[in-house]
Design a protein around this motif. Structure first.
Motif, PDB file in Angstrom:
ATOM      1  N   ASP A  40     -16.591 -15.176   7.959  1.00 35.22           N
ATOM      2  CA  ASP A  40     -15.907 -16.071   6.917  1.00 35.22           C
ATOM      3  C   ASP A  40     -16.302 -15.125   5.576  1.00 35.22           C
ATOM      4  N   ILE A  41     -17.426 -14.754   5.463  1.00 35.97           N
ATOM      5  CA  ILE A  41     -17.912 -13.922   4.179  1.00 35.97           C
ATOM      6  C   ILE A  41     -17.004 -12.623   4.130  1.00 35.97           C
ATOM      7  N   VAL A  66     -17.622 -19.346  -0.668  1.00 34.00           N
ATOM      8  CA  VAL A  66     -17.803 -19.459   0.687  1.00 34.00           C
ATOM      9  C   VAL A  66     -18.936 -20.682   0.930  1.00 34.00           C
ATOM     10  N   LEU A  68     -21.771 -21.931   3.418  1.00 35.31           N
ATOM     11  CA  LEU A  68     -22.513 -21.621   4.701  1.00 35.31           C
ATOM     12  C   LEU A  68     -23.530 -22.891   4.918  1.00 35.31           C
ATOM     13  N   VAL A  85     -28.803 -12.350   3.817  1.00 34.38           N
ATOM     14  CA  VAL A  85     -27.580 -11.979   3.803  1.00 34.38           C
ATOM     15  C   VAL A  85     -27.726 -10.607   3.149  1.00 34.38           C
ATOM     16  N   VAL A  91     -20.871  -6.939   5.313  1.00 33.27           N
ATOM     17  CA  VAL A  91     -22.058  -7.873   5.248  1.00 33.27           C
ATOM     18  C   VAL A  91     -22.734  -8.060   6.614  1.00 33.27           C
ATOM     19  N   LEU A 128     -21.729 -19.952  -1.891  1.00 29.30           N
ATOM     20  CA  LEU A 128     -21.881 -18.597  -2.348  1.00 29.30           C
ATOM     21  C   LEU A 128     -20.576 -18.411  -2.880  1.00 29.30           C
ATOM     22  N   LEU A 130     -18.171 -15.145  -4.659  1.00 29.28           N
ATOM     23  CA  LEU A 130     -17.819 -13.866  -4.224  1.00 29.28           C
ATOM     24  C   LEU A 130     -17.249 -13.213  -5.547  1.00 29.28           C
ATOM     25  N   LEU A 143     -21.870 -10.577  -4.441  1.00 30.98           N
ATOM     26  CA  LEU A 143     -22.279 -11.956  -3.900  1.00 30.98           C
ATOM     27  C   LEU A 143     -23.396 -12.645  -4.436  1.00 30.98           C
TER      28      LEU A 143
END
Length: 153
Positions: A40-41, A66, A68, A85, A91, A128, A130, A143
């Motif tokens: 996903d990231i 995103v 998580l 992370v 990532v 998160l 981005l 991030l």
């Protein structure tokens, strides 16, 4: 009386076989979840880097968010005590699973820089942010926790 004793022994034997298999299945489910979060990231970072232009440092640029959901532990998935992370070319997620080994998942993608070099998340839901920026090396996806977003003016 012998039937009761044999029934109890059989139940204990079955439980001895089933419980380790259930723990392994929970750890496997958590491993899949960690891989999905990394995907996903990476997907959001790739979409951001290919669809937008980087902005100079200090100028608000294009963003993606995103969410998580770090497993807390249940009958379906093993709990994660800590999720780290890291960035780089893509990532990397590293999860310390309560009932098993550390799981590491790397997914390639655009260059990612994590605020603070490494972001450590506990169990629960985390949002998160981005952001696409420009630096000396070209474009980079930054991030950071979304809670660090400045309030809108």
């Amino acid at each position: 009386m012998i039937r009761v004793v044999l029934t109890c022994l059989l139940a204990v034997a079955i439980a001895g076989v089933v419980f380790p298999a259930a723990d392994a299945a929970r750890a496997d489910a958590t491993t899949v979840t960690i891989g999905s979060m990394a995907d996903d990231i990476a997907h959001a970072a790739t979409a951001l880097a290919t669809a937008e232009d980087p902005t100079p440092a200090g100028v608000a640029g294009a963003r993606r968010h995103v969410v998580l959901d770090v497993p807390t532990g249940s009958w379906r998935a093993a709990g994660v005590s800590e999720l780290a992370v890291r960035g780089g070319d893509g990532v990397e997620l590293s999860a310390d699973i309560a009932a098993g080994p550390t799981v590491v998942r790397r997914v390639g993608g655009p260059r990612i820089r994590v605020v603070g070099d490494r972001l450590v998340l506990g169990p629960g839901e985390h949002r998160l942010r981005l952001t696409l920026e420009a630096d000396a090396g070209g474009s980079v996806v930054v991030l950071a926790p979304a809670a660090a977003d400045p309030p809108a003016a």
